[in-house]
Scaffold this active site. Sequence first.
Site, short mmCIF file in Angstrom:
data_model
loop_
_atom_site.label_atom_id
_atom_site.label_comp_id
_atom_site.label_asym_id
_atom_site.label_seq_id
_atom_site.Cartn_x
_atom_site.Cartn_y
_atom_site.Cartn_z
N GLY A 106 0.91 -1.33 -0.05
CA GLY A 106 0.00 -0.07 0.15
C GLY A 106 0.71 1.19 -0.07
N SER A 107 2.24 1.14 -0.59
CA SER A 107 2.93 2.49 -0.56
C SER A 107 2.33 3.42 -1.61
CB SER A 107 4.21 1.99 -0.81
OG SER A 107 4.55 1.57 -2.17
N ASN A 108 1.75 2.99 -2.62
CA ASN A 108 0.92 4.02 -3.38
C ASN A 108 -0.14 4.49 -2.94
OD1 ASN A 108 2.38 4.09 -6.49
ND2 ASN A 108 2.69 2.10 -5.77
N LEU A 117 -4.88 -7.01 -6.06
CA LEU A 117 -4.23 -8.22 -7.11
C LEU A 117 -5.62 -9.05 -7.13
CD1 LEU A 117 -1.11 -9.04 -5.12
CD2 LEU A 117 -1.46 -7.85 -7.48
N HIS A 149 0.58 0.13 -13.62
CA HIS A 149 1.21 -1.20 -13.86
C HIS A 149 2.61 -0.76 -13.96
CE1 HIS A 149 1.69 -5.11 -15.61
NE2 HIS A 149 2.62 -4.84 -16.34
N ASP A 176 -4.67 -5.09 -18.33
CA ASP A 176 -3.43 -4.02 -18.81
C ASP A 176 -3.85 -3.43 -20.11
OD1 ASP A 176 -2.40 -4.60 -16.27
OD2 ASP A 176 -1.37 -6.16 -17.11
N GLU A 231 6.43 5.60 -9.35
CA GLU A 231 5.15 5.41 -8.94
C GLU A 231 4.92 6.73 -7.96
OE1 GLU A 231 4.03 0.93 -9.97
OE2 GLU A 231 4.70 1.27 -7.93
C1 GRF Z 1 2.88 -1.42 -7.74
O1 GRF Z 1 4.22 -1.69 -8.03
C2 GRF Z 1 1.93 -1.00 -8.73
O2 GRF Z 1 2.43 -0.87 -10.12
C3 GRF Z 1 1.43 -2.56 -8.93
O3 GRF Z 1 1.32 -3.24 -7.59
C4 GRF Z 1 2.36 -2.49 -6.83
C5 GRF Z 1 1.71 -2.16 -5.49
O4 GRF Z 1 2.83 -1.30 -4.90
N1 GRF Z 1 0.07 -2.31 -9.53
P1 GRF Z 1 2.46 -0.90 -3.37
O5 GRF Z 1 1.68 -2.13 -2.35
O6 GRF Z 1 1.49 0.31 -3.59
O7 GRF Z 1 3.80 -0.65 -2.57
#
Ligand code: GRF
Length: 191
Positions: free
Chosen positions: A14-16, A87, A106, A147, A176
């Site tokens: 969940g870093s994004n 996922l 992606h 995708d 990202e």
């Molecule tokens: C990211 O690399 C994104 O491109 C993919 O899943 C990953 C999620 O990373 N769809 P995080 O959980 O946000 O760290």
Amino acid sequence: MKPIKIALFASGTGSNAETIIRYFEHHSAVEIVFVLSNKSHAPIVEKAKSLGVSLIICNNQQVEDESYLVNLCKSQDIDYIILAGFLRKIPDTLIAFYPEKIINIHPSLLPKFGGAGMYGKFVHEAVIAAHEKETGISIHYVSEEFDSGRIIAQFSVPIQIDDTVEAIQEKVHQLEHQHFAPTIEREILDM
Ligand code: GRF
């Protein structure tokens, strides 16, 4: 004016998702309404709690259900859904209800290294095996096929000859974190 309401779907670290929550925390036109996770023990769960964002935990059966996600998002008046490391396959009913309103990120320069089985380290391993000189990220709309929805933006980074999978993963993550939230903002606010 009513803010644009976003639901964030995430299954893992969940870093994004965290970066997006922080980016829009005090935004006047965009509101993160909830985080949805299909993994009750994923790190994103604690992150969402500590950031004070509403959290919805669901199971995979609910994700696959034709109406669960549609009803949930409808009931919360959601305008856009952001997939940040979610996922599971999004049901066609949700895509039909939110055409070009579901955005995914992606970790490759699509159409290269996309499709079934291309996630996480598998993407970067394939990039190395293909001797690519650069890789990057694609921010795109979600369509019925994995995708392959319309690309909103792509950002690239060079690959060094001795880069490992981990090194590429780190570079891609940095891209990202730098670009996902501002790209969402520009796209949904038509900036
Ligand atoms: C990211 O690399 C994104 O491109 C993919 O899943 C990953 C999620 O990373 N769809 P995080 O959980 O946000 O760290």
